[in-house]
Write a protein that holds these residues in place. Structure first.
Motif, mmCIF file in Angstrom:
data_model
loop_
_atom_site.group_PDB
_atom_site.id
_atom_site.type_symbol
_atom_site.label_atom_id
_atom_site.label_comp_id
_atom_site.label_asym_id
_atom_site.label_seq_id
_atom_site.Cartn_x
_atom_site.Cartn_y
_atom_site.Cartn_z
ATOM 1 N N PHE A 164 1.158 -1.308 -0.197
ATOM 2 C CA PHE A 164 0.083 -0.235 -0.064
ATOM 3 C C PHE A 164 0.639 1.488 0.633
ATOM 4 N N HIS A 165 2.357 1.111 0.199
ATOM 5 C CA HIS A 165 2.855 2.209 0.984
ATOM 6 C C HIS A 165 4.051 2.368 -0.145
ATOM 7 N N ALA A 166 4.178 1.229 -0.993
ATOM 8 C CA ALA A 166 5.309 1.466 -1.613
ATOM 9 C C ALA A 166 5.978 2.240 -2.439
ATOM 10 N N GLU A 167 7.223 1.923 -2.031
ATOM 11 C CA GLU A 167 7.621 3.734 -2.324
ATOM 12 C C GLU A 167 8.308 3.024 -3.701
ATOM 13 N N GLY A 168 8.504 4.584 -4.330
ATOM 14 C CA GLY A 168 8.962 4.398 -5.489
ATOM 15 C C GLY A 168 7.384 4.700 -6.988
ATOM 16 N N LYS A 169 6.701 5.357 -6.574
ATOM 17 C CA LYS A 169 5.120 5.753 -6.556
ATOM 18 C C LYS A 169 5.743 6.610 -7.555
ATOM 19 N N LYS A 170 4.889 6.573 -8.736
ATOM 20 C CA LYS A 170 4.511 7.457 -10.015
ATOM 21 C C LYS A 170 3.596 7.988 -10.667
ATOM 22 N N PRO A 171 3.446 8.858 -10.613
ATOM 23 C CA PRO A 171 2.106 10.034 -11.143
ATOM 24 C C PRO A 171 1.150 9.312 -11.828
ATOM 25 N N GLY A 172 -0.392 9.244 -10.929
ATOM 26 C CA GLY A 172 -0.789 8.094 -11.563
ATOM 27 C C GLY A 172 -1.365 6.999 -10.684
ATOM 28 N N ASP A 173 -0.735 6.360 -10.169
ATOM 29 C CA ASP A 173 -0.680 4.968 -9.484
ATOM 30 C C ASP A 173 -1.469 4.798 -8.295
ATOM 31 N N LEU A 174 -2.161 3.691 -8.160
ATOM 32 C CA LEU A 174 -3.486 3.892 -7.496
ATOM 33 C C LEU A 174 -3.832 2.397 -6.201
ATOM 34 N N PHE A 175 -3.141 2.236 -5.489
ATOM 35 C CA PHE A 175 -3.170 1.115 -4.851
ATOM 36 C C PHE A 175 -4.549 1.249 -3.239
ATOM 37 N N VAL A 176 -5.402 -0.088 -3.255
ATOM 38 C CA VAL A 176 -6.000 -0.366 -2.167
ATOM 39 C C VAL A 176 -5.535 -1.156 -1.318
ATOM 40 N N LEU A 177 -6.612 -0.743 -0.093
ATOM 41 C CA LEU A 177 -5.967 -1.853 1.146
ATOM 42 C C LEU A 177 -7.268 -2.147 1.414
ATOM 43 N N TYR A 178 -7.384 -3.453 1.855
ATOM 44 C CA TYR A 178 -8.804 -4.433 2.197
ATOM 45 C C TYR A 178 -8.278 -4.263 3.962
ATOM 46 N N ASP A 179 -8.771 -3.472 4.784
ATOM 47 C CA ASP A 179 -8.724 -4.308 6.075
ATOM 48 C C ASP A 179 -10.229 -4.902 6.701
ATOM 49 N N GLY A 180 -9.974 -6.457 6.496
ATOM 50 C CA GLY A 180 -10.799 -7.215 7.591
ATOM 51 C C GLY A 180 -11.519 -7.159 8.955
ATOM 52 N N SER A 181 -10.395 -6.307 9.607
ATOM 53 C CA SER A 181 -10.843 -5.609 10.913
ATOM 54 C C SER A 181 -12.435 -5.568 11.061
ATOM 55 N N ASP A 182 -12.528 -4.206 9.598
ATOM 56 C CA ASP A 182 -13.764 -3.211 10.138
ATOM 57 C C ASP A 182 -14.731 -3.601 9.134
ATOM 58 N N GLY A 183 -13.982 -4.013 8.195
ATOM 59 C CA GLY A 183 -14.535 -4.435 6.125
ATOM 60 C C GLY A 183 -14.567 -2.694 5.953
ATOM 61 N N THR A 184 -13.191 -2.265 5.440
ATOM 62 C CA THR A 184 -13.571 -0.871 5.573
ATOM 63 C C THR A 184 -12.116 -1.044 4.044
ATOM 64 N N LEU A 185 -11.774 -0.550 2.986
ATOM 65 C CA LEU A 185 -11.318 -0.113 2.169
ATOM 66 C C LEU A 185 -10.337 1.245 2.073
ATOM 67 N N SER A 186 -9.137 1.276 1.937
ATOM 68 C CA SER A 186 -8.505 2.493 2.151
ATOM 69 C C SER A 186 -7.247 2.875 0.897
ATOM 70 N N PHE A 187 -7.619 3.965 0.336
ATOM 71 C CA PHE A 187 -7.260 4.344 -1.195
ATOM 72 C C PHE A 187 -5.746 5.315 -1.060
ATOM 73 N N ASN A 188 -4.905 5.089 -1.726
ATOM 74 C CA ASN A 188 -3.329 5.540 -1.591
ATOM 75 C C ASN A 188 -2.992 6.098 -3.146
ATOM 76 N N TYR A 189 -2.531 6.604 -3.411
ATOM 77 C CA TYR A 189 -2.043 6.869 -4.786
ATOM 78 C C TYR A 189 -1.616 8.743 -5.478
#
Length: 268
Positions: free
Chosen positions: A67-92
């Motif tokens: 989710f927080h990978a180094e070397g992101k480029k403009p336009g990169d989009l990541f999603v994180l599924y958290d099963g402890s509360d059933g939510t999604l997070s987005f990083n881009y």
């Protein structure tokens, strides 16, 4: 007849972290620092199994590394599924340009909702930059619920799971205008079907005034503690777009200034 639909939002509270503003305030033009993430919060569930906790901790570590990978480029989009509360997070990382011509080319390439430079900018304000945002579903929207179900299936029982998303059509465009240390931010984003609709209510310290601008229903919002605490917002139901003009809390610009800007956008 008013062509604009009544503005509605999801009833859940969400927080958008605009980390790209640090770049504007500190060193304008640094694209690599103009990431921003959107994280949606719900009540946390607990597990009493020590082995499960250890496994979940390792899963979380591995998922966050993606989710927080180094070397992101403009336009990169990541999603994180958290099963402890059933939510999604987005990083881009948004796509940023310092020239209007570049913004026009990017808008066409990524099928972004397009903004034209308004004719009624207050004196002294000049174009600074543009942002094109990768698409991510809004909390409680139908696309969000669909993606949540898909990510849960892909996780195959894991409590945490993350991956990079592919996309072809941008979700939002922004134009930034500067005068000294003051900023006007104009944005347009694609509306998403909301599973549960409710009329927007004022948050803590907020005041919402309903207006009609060129016959279009709009909201003038002031008084919150967020960075851009003064906003004029309206929707184009036919094109399924939401427009927003935002100012700093201490901006010298008035409600009339925002209305004038909005009218020049609507004319386009």
């Amino acid at each position: 007849m008013n062509k604009m639909a009544k503005m509605t939002i999801g009833s859940a509270v969400f927080t958008l972290v605009f980390s790209y503003m640090t770049g504007y305030a500190g060193a304008a033009g640094e694209q690599s620092k103009h990431a921003f993430s959107a994280t949606f919060h719900a009540a946390k569930s607990k597990t009493s199994n020590p082995a499960a906790k250890k496994s979940a901790a390792q899963q979380k570590k591995e998922a966050l590394a993606i989710f927080h990978a180094e070397g992101k480029k403009p336009g990169d989009l990541f999603v994180l599924y958290d099963g402890s509360d059933g939510t999604l997070s987005f990083n881009y990382l948004s796509l940023k340009s310092s020239k209007l011509d570049d913004y026009a080319q990017q808008s066409a390439k990524y099928k972004a909702p397009v903004l034209q430079q308004p004719e009624a900018l207050p004196e002294g304000y000049e174009y600074h930059s543009s942002e094109i945002t990768p698409p991510f579903p809004q909390f409680l929207s139908e696309p969000y619920q669909k993606m949540l179900k898909e990510l849960k299936a892909e996780a195959k029982g894991k409590m945490y799971y993350a991956k990079k998303l592919k996309w072809s059509e941008a979700g939002e465009s922004q134009l930034i205008f500067f005068k000294d240390s003051d900023i006007i931010r104009i944005s347009v984003k694609k509306l998403q079907p909301i599973a549960i609709e409710s009329t927007r209510v004022a948050g803590k310290g907020e005041t919402i005034e309903k207006l009609s601008v060129k016959g279009i229903d709009a909201m003038y919002i002031t008084g919150s503690d967020v960075l851009y605490s003064t906003m004029l917002q309206w929707e184009d139901a036919e094109k399924k777009l939401q427009y927003q003009i935002s100012l700093y809390k201490n901006s010298p610009l008035t409600k009339e200034d925002l209305i004038a800007i909005a009218e020049s956008i609507m004319q386009g």
